[in-house]
Design an enzyme around this catalytic site. Sequence first.
Site, PDB file in Angstrom:
ATOM      1  N   LYS A 256     -13.677  -4.432  10.623  1.00  0.00           N
ATOM      2  CA  LYS A 256     -14.286  -3.072   9.525  1.00  0.00           C
ATOM      3  C   LYS A 256     -15.729  -2.983   9.863  1.00  0.00           C
ATOM      4  O   LYS A 256     -15.939  -1.785   9.830  1.00  0.00           O
ATOM      5  CB  LYS A 256     -13.949  -3.880   8.143  1.00  0.00           C
TER       6      LYS A 256
ATOM      7  N   GLU B 197      -9.721   6.079   5.771  1.00  0.00           N
ATOM      8  CA  GLU B 197     -10.700   5.709   4.819  1.00  0.00           C
ATOM      9  C   GLU B 197     -10.304   4.359   4.428  1.00  0.00           C
ATOM     10  O   GLU B 197     -10.883   3.378   4.004  1.00  0.00           O
ATOM     11  CB  GLU B 197     -10.646   6.720   3.660  1.00  0.00           C
TER      12      GLU B 197
ATOM     13  N   ALA C 151      -6.739  19.753  -3.907  1.00  0.00           N
ATOM     14  CA  ALA C 151      -6.336  19.984  -2.506  1.00  0.00           C
ATOM     15  C   ALA C 151      -5.776  21.654  -2.097  1.00  0.00           C
ATOM     16  O   ALA C 151      -6.098  22.065  -1.160  1.00  0.00           O
ATOM     17  CB  ALA C 151      -5.015  19.196  -2.066  1.00  0.00           C
TER      18      ALA C 151
ATOM     19  N   VAL D  44       0.951  -1.266   0.138  1.00  0.00           N
ATOM     20  CA  VAL D  44      -0.108   0.009  -0.044  1.00  0.00           C
ATOM     21  C   VAL D  44       0.901   1.126   0.011  1.00  0.00           C
ATOM     22  O   VAL D  44       0.440   2.203  -0.686  1.00  0.00           O
ATOM     23  CB  VAL D  44      -0.886  -0.029   1.196  1.00  0.00           C
TER      24      VAL D  44
HETATM   25  N1  HSE Z   1      -7.162  -9.151   3.616  1.00  0.00           N
HETATM   26  C1  HSE Z   1      -8.036  -8.311   3.293  1.00  0.00           C
HETATM   27  C2  HSE Z   1      -8.745  -8.532   2.471  1.00  0.00           C
HETATM   28  C3  HSE Z   1      -7.408  -7.121   2.972  1.00  0.00           C
HETATM   29  O1  HSE Z   1      -8.923  -9.866   2.135  1.00  0.00           O
HETATM   30  O2  HSE Z   1     -10.009  -8.050   2.106  1.00  0.00           O
HETATM   31  C4  HSE Z   1      -7.938  -5.629   2.939  1.00  0.00           C
HETATM   32  O3  HSE Z   1      -8.156  -5.440   4.459  1.00  0.00           O
END
Ligand code: HSE
Length: 452
Positions: A205, A129, A33, A14
């Site tokens: 999440k 985000e 921005a 990332v």
């Molecule tokens: N391991 C997570 C997935 C990656 O498979 O969605 C992103 O959080």
Amino acid sequence: MNPIQVGLLGIGVVGSGTFNVLRRNQEEIKRRAGRGIEITMVADLDVARAQSLVGPDVKVVNDARAVIANPDIDIVIELIGGYGIAKTLVLEAIAAGKHVVTANKALLAVHGTEIFAAASKKGVMVAFEAAVAGGIPIIKALREGLTANRIEWIAGIINGTTNFILSEMRDKGINFDVALKQAQALGYAEADPTFDIEGVDAAHKVTIMSAIAFGIPVQFDKAYVEGITKLGAADIKYAEQLGYRIKLLGITKRRELDAAQHTSAGVELRVHPCLVPAKRLIANVEGAMNAVMVQADAVGTTLYYGKGAGSEPTASAVIADLVDITRLHTADAAQRVPHLAFQPNAMSDLPVLPMSEVVTSYYLRLRVADEAGVLAKVTGILASLSISIDAVLQREADEVGGQGGVVQIAQTDVIILTHDCVEAKMNAAIGLMQALPTVLEPITRIRKEELA
Ligand code: HSE
């Protein structure tokens, strides 16, 4: 105006995506921005590799604290992951007056309350985000786009690895282990794939989304978490025959007091495999894609779809946060969007309900002796607990491959779909059915959501 300077902690998949997209689209990003955004310092344990990724103009160090201590850096991006050193560094960056951007869902789901409090006290922003559903701007949607609404429920496919595995198992008839290896090779899985397949990543999440939707603190410890490791090919096939697909869903729901079901007011917070009607859009989200459905009172149902992982999709979310912070960092802290959408002094103490108080419908599969009266006994137990049956299917075990070995007595699979009932009642029913001598194997229970 000079570009705002950003320090990056950890340049893996990332981090390098963030660096590359920021460079590639720098002109467009600057026009949005109002000011350039530049990563000017990177900390990574592998300095040589990091330097080769960012080129000679960017300072690379192996000590994250050197980035935090740099007075020219306004924003620190934390892409280390986990709850250990990442937590210490995020808190140190906040204490040093830096804004923080993080993709670390585990950290926020578990320690979010402490981190957001520290940030509010210091007057800095923590933006995240990228922590939920990768490139899908779901945090922005929940926190700002839907701000007029009373959110009723959220149901999401928020783990790409497990969605990929389930899609492959259904489409190609391959087994779980082979599909998991493919997901790992494609880079979807977490470093420790048990977080994916046991539902933990999805629970991180949905915990964050639940807090934002209902204005409650993040409470990962109260989430019910069940993964996909026990799902068999037979259930995927039977579900299909009944017009359903099996997805691993993260679900959070606002619930009113329900005297009929003997349940209290609160919030459901759960991750588990789930039957979803095949005709729903979300049931057709395949491979590693993510999708989040939100039901809210004014807008109705909305659906957000996209890549939930990967280098540049996640970078897209990280950079959106960088732009937000760049626009807002000189604004009065009181004018900023609160971390969890609701003002910190207006959070709700609505409890997260225990799983026994969750209300949902069910798919049950019973391997039974194929003899007269078995079905009557099973349905009698459900009736005695006022659990209403929606559909019943009976299939010879061998039609879907059976369990192998020599079958000593005639066996059959009885599949039952129920209407909604409270989980405590279903637990009682399963206990009674399991005790019948004609029920030959542990009963399979998969929850079902109509998402209507
Ligand atoms: N391991 C997570 C997935 C990656 O498979 O969605 C992103 O959080």
